[in-house]
Scaffold this motif. Sequence first.
Motif, PDB file in Angstrom:
ATOM      1  N   ASP A   1      34.548  50.109  33.514  1.00 51.71           N
ATOM      2  CA  ASP A   1      33.353  49.377  33.955  1.00 51.71           C
ATOM      3  C   ASP A   1      32.169  49.593  33.016  1.00 51.71           C
ATOM      4  O   ASP A   1      31.407  48.658  32.738  1.00 51.71           O
ATOM      5  CB  ASP A   1      32.957  49.826  35.363  1.00 51.71           C
TER       6      ASP A   1
ATOM      7  N   TYR B   1      41.431  44.693  39.152  1.00 53.61           N
ATOM      8  CA  TYR B   1      40.766  43.589  38.462  1.00 53.61           C
ATOM      9  C   TYR B   1      41.694  42.374  38.463  1.00 53.61           C
ATOM     10  O   TYR B   1      42.235  41.995  37.406  1.00 53.61           O
ATOM     11  CB  TYR B   1      40.410  43.964  37.024  1.00 53.61           C
TER      12      TYR B   1
ATOM     13  N   LYS C   1      39.628  46.183  28.579  1.00 52.89           N
ATOM     14  CA  LYS C   1      39.480  45.032  29.461  1.00 52.89           C
ATOM     15  C   LYS C   1      38.781  43.924  28.683  1.00 52.89           C
ATOM     16  O   LYS C   1      37.705  44.112  28.137  1.00 52.89           O
ATOM     17  CB  LYS C   1      38.636  45.396  30.700  1.00 52.89           C
ATOM     18  N   LYS C   2      39.411  42.755  28.613  1.00 51.97           N
ATOM     19  CA  LYS C   2      38.885  41.647  27.848  1.00 51.97           C
ATOM     20  C   LYS C   2      37.857  40.847  28.645  1.00 51.97           C
ATOM     21  O   LYS C   2      37.899  40.822  29.875  1.00 51.97           O
ATOM     22  CB  LYS C   2      40.009  40.726  27.383  1.00 51.97           C
TER      23      LYS C   2
ATOM     24  N   SER D   1      42.326  39.606  35.520  1.00 56.07           N
ATOM     25  CA  SER D   1      41.664  40.016  34.274  1.00 56.07           C
ATOM     26  C   SER D   1      42.678  40.292  33.177  1.00 56.07           C
ATOM     27  O   SER D   1      43.787  40.777  33.431  1.00 56.07           O
ATOM     28  CB  SER D   1      40.819  41.261  34.513  1.00 56.07           C
ATOM     29  N   GLN D   2      42.291  39.997  31.950  1.00 53.67           N
ATOM     30  CA  GLN D   2      43.119  40.253  30.784  1.00 53.67           C
ATOM     31  C   GLN D   2      42.852  41.659  30.253  1.00 53.67           C
ATOM     32  O   GLN D   2      41.703  42.080  30.164  1.00 53.67           O
ATOM     33  CB  GLN D   2      42.816  39.230  29.681  1.00 53.67           C
ATOM     34  N   PHE D   3      43.929  42.365  29.892  1.00 54.31           N
ATOM     35  CA  PHE D   3      43.821  43.697  29.307  1.00 54.31           C
ATOM     36  C   PHE D   3      44.628  43.761  28.010  1.00 54.31           C
ATOM     37  O   PHE D   3      45.571  42.994  27.811  1.00 54.31           O
ATOM     38  CB  PHE D   3      44.345  44.762  30.277  1.00 54.31           C
TER      39      PHE D   3
ATOM     40  N   LEU E   1      49.064  38.918  31.465  1.00 51.68           N
ATOM     41  CA  LEU E   1      47.687  39.419  31.482  1.00 51.68           C
ATOM     42  C   LEU E   1      47.519  40.688  30.637  1.00 51.68           C
ATOM     43  O   LEU E   1      46.420  41.242  30.588  1.00 51.68           O
ATOM     44  CB  LEU E   1      47.257  39.711  32.930  1.00 51.68           C
TER      45      LEU E   1
END
Length: 263
Positions: free
Chosen positions: A151, A187, A262-263, A190-192, A231
């Motif tokens: 975060d 998330y 995290k993208k 969300s993309q990682f 993802l």
Amino acid sequence: MVKICSILFVLLLATPLFSQDFESVKDPPLFERLPGFTIYDYTLTDFGAYRFCDENGNNLIVEGQISYYYYECEGEIDPQKIVSKFGEAVKAEGGKIYGDDPNQKFMVYKSGDITTWIDLFAEDFYYTLNIIRKAEKLSKIEPGDLKKSIDEKGYAILYFNFDRAECVLKEECKPVIDMIAGTIKLYPGSQFELHSYTDNIGISDNNLRLSLSRAQAIAGKLAELGIDESLLSVKGFGEEDPLADNQTVEGRALNNRIVLIKK
């Protein structure tokens, strides 16, 4: 009964660093020289392998930074005084000392992420120390701390303690994998990315391939835990962008890392 192991000094992708000014060489930690002794030979090998001996008398190949010390005195001394002095120092650190030969002892102790193996041989006017140091780093970060890092910074650095030139995940890594999977699930959608790095031991191209294989191994385990493969992408950077000095075992442990982004 513990058998006496044959000791073989083996270099693997090693860079020896030789000191010619032995008067400037400092004693290794826990092994301050006895009065009257002088260092007559010393070598430091940045990375190599040493055939050690375990408590059951079996050969054990230990890899890491290897230092060799040869001490000599003008008079004579009871070898058992040398063995006793250093053995007690290792025991005080919670380590072990073993071996049937009264003149040769094997010792192991751990301090933080560093494990140190010692092969000591003592006679009545000299003694030798072969010391192997290896760092083994495994993340102990808590799930809340992992999320906080994601975060606040957008990424978190993780350690898996892979064996040298290997991409196989050990059983001890399972809690870290579970923690990553649980955090990613916080998330949804969300993309990682998983970025993998190595130290600079070995050939650069091999390290590049190794880093990618390690990231893929982790991604595979995460997929088994329900993380959507679409993802999560992986990249390997080999020995690029070191965080610390690759000339030290501590530095190499820090450089062998995985970064979750995290993208």
